[in-house]
Write a protein that holds these residues in place. Structure first.
Motif, PDB file in Angstrom:
ATOM      1  N   ARG A  95      19.658 -31.895 -64.579  1.00 54.90           N
ATOM      2  CA  ARG A  95      19.217 -30.937 -63.558  1.00 54.90           C
ATOM      3  C   ARG A  95      17.870 -31.368 -62.995  1.00 54.90           C
ATOM      4  NH1 ARG A  95      20.881 -24.881 -65.239  1.00 54.90           N
ATOM      5  NH2 ARG A  95      22.907 -25.365 -66.126  1.00 54.90           N
ATOM      6  N   LYS A  96      17.669 -31.096 -61.721  1.00 55.06           N
ATOM      7  CA  LYS A  96      16.407 -31.440 -61.050  1.00 55.06           C
ATOM      8  C   LYS A  96      15.414 -30.299 -61.255  1.00 55.06           C
ATOM      9  CE  LYS A  96      18.445 -34.390 -57.526  1.00 55.06           C
ATOM     10  NZ  LYS A  96      18.526 -34.678 -56.092  1.00 55.06           N
ATOM     11  N   GLU A  97      14.909 -30.194 -62.473  1.00 52.90           N
ATOM     12  CA  GLU A  97      14.061 -29.052 -62.847  1.00 52.90           C
ATOM     13  C   GLU A  97      12.729 -29.471 -63.474  1.00 52.90           C
ATOM     14  OE1 GLU A  97      14.806 -25.724 -62.542  1.00 52.90           O
ATOM     15  OE2 GLU A  97      16.821 -25.979 -61.733  1.00 52.90           O
ATOM     16  N   THR A  99       8.967 -30.248 -63.946  1.00 55.53           N
ATOM     17  CA  THR A  99       7.665 -29.997 -63.340  1.00 55.53           C
ATOM     18  C   THR A  99       6.600 -30.473 -64.328  1.00 55.53           C
ATOM     19  OG1 THR A  99       7.572 -27.745 -64.232  1.00 55.53           O
ATOM     20  CG2 THR A  99       8.506 -28.004 -62.013  1.00 55.53           C
ATOM     21  N   CYS A 107      11.028 -29.003 -68.300  1.00 58.47           N
ATOM     22  CA  CYS A 107      12.242 -28.654 -67.570  1.00 58.47           C
ATOM     23  C   CYS A 107      12.412 -27.146 -67.598  1.00 58.47           C
ATOM     24  CB  CYS A 107      13.470 -29.329 -68.179  1.00 58.47           C
ATOM     25  SG  CYS A 107      14.993 -28.865 -67.332  1.00 58.47           S
ATOM     26  N   GLY A 108      12.429 -26.541 -66.423  1.00 58.50           N
ATOM     27  CA  GLY A 108      12.574 -25.098 -66.319  1.00 58.50           C
ATOM     28  C   GLY A 108      13.966 -24.595 -66.643  1.00 58.50           C
ATOM     29  N   ALA A 109      14.973 -25.463 -66.678  1.00 54.44           N
ATOM     30  CA  ALA A 109      16.348 -25.026 -66.942  1.00 54.44           C
ATOM     31  C   ALA A 109      16.553 -24.625 -68.402  1.00 54.44           C
ATOM     32  CB  ALA A 109      17.338 -26.122 -66.558  1.00 54.44           C
TER      33      ALA A 109
END
Length: 145
Positions: A95-97, A99, A107-109
Motif C-alpha cells: 500500500r502507498k501509505e 510517511t 505505514c498508516g495502513a
C-alpha cells in the motif's frame, strides 16, 4: 461436463489459448522479473529527480522532522537535519501509505515501522523498505537510486 469432452467441444486451439497462460505462470523455475517502483532497477546512484529546497513544494523540508511525497517517494528531513528518501509503498501489503513520523518511516495502513535505513522495527515491517540515496548541492536535493 468432463474435461475431455469440454476440450473436444472447444477445439484444441482454443484449449491451448485458454491454458497456456496458466501453465506458463506455474513454472517453479521461472519468476517474473521484479520491477521496483521509481527506477530502483536503475544502476546505483542514478538521479530520479531533483527538488529545489527553496521552492514552495519543499516547504515541509525546511524543518527537522518534516516530509513531503513526490513521485511515490517520501522525502524527509530527520531530526538531526539529514535528508532521507524512501518508497511510499509498504512492504507489508504494497500500500502507498508510508510517511515520516517521529524520526522513522511509518505505514498508516497497518502500523509498519521502519528505521532510517529501511529496516523493519515491528512485525509488520519485516519486509524492509526501499531507501533512496540523497545528495544536496546549491539548495538542490537530488534523489538517487
Amino acid at each position: 461436463m468432463e474435461r475431455q469432452k469440454f476440450l473436444k467441444s472447444i477445439g484444441v486451439g482454443a484449449a491451448f489459448a485458454l491454458t497456456y497462460g496458466c501453465l506458463g505462470a506455474c513454472s517453479k523455475d521461472e519468476k517474473p522479473p521484479f520491477i521496483a517502483p521509481n527506477g530502483s532497477n536503475l544502476p546505483s546512484n542514478t538521479p530520479l529527480f531533483t527538488i529545489d529546497l527553496n521552492s514552495t513544494e519543499a516547504s515541509e523540508l525546511s524543518k527537522d522532522g518534516g516530509f513531503m511525497i513526490k513521485d511515490d517517494v517520501v522525502i524527509a528531513k530527520s531530526l538531526s537535519g539529514a535528508y532521507l528518501a524512501a518508497t511510499v509503498i509498504c512492504s507489508h501489503e504494497s500500500r502507498k501509505e508510508i510517511t515520516f513520523q517521529e524520526n522513522e518511516f511509518f505505514c498508516g495502513a497497518h502500523g509498519a515501522r521502519f528505521d532510517q535505513s529501511g529496516i523493519g522495527l515491528n512485525n509488520f515491517g519485516t519486509g524492509g523498505l526501499k531507501i533512496y540515496n540523497t545528495q544536496v548541492a546549491d539548495n538542490l536535493l537530488t534523489i538517487l537510486t
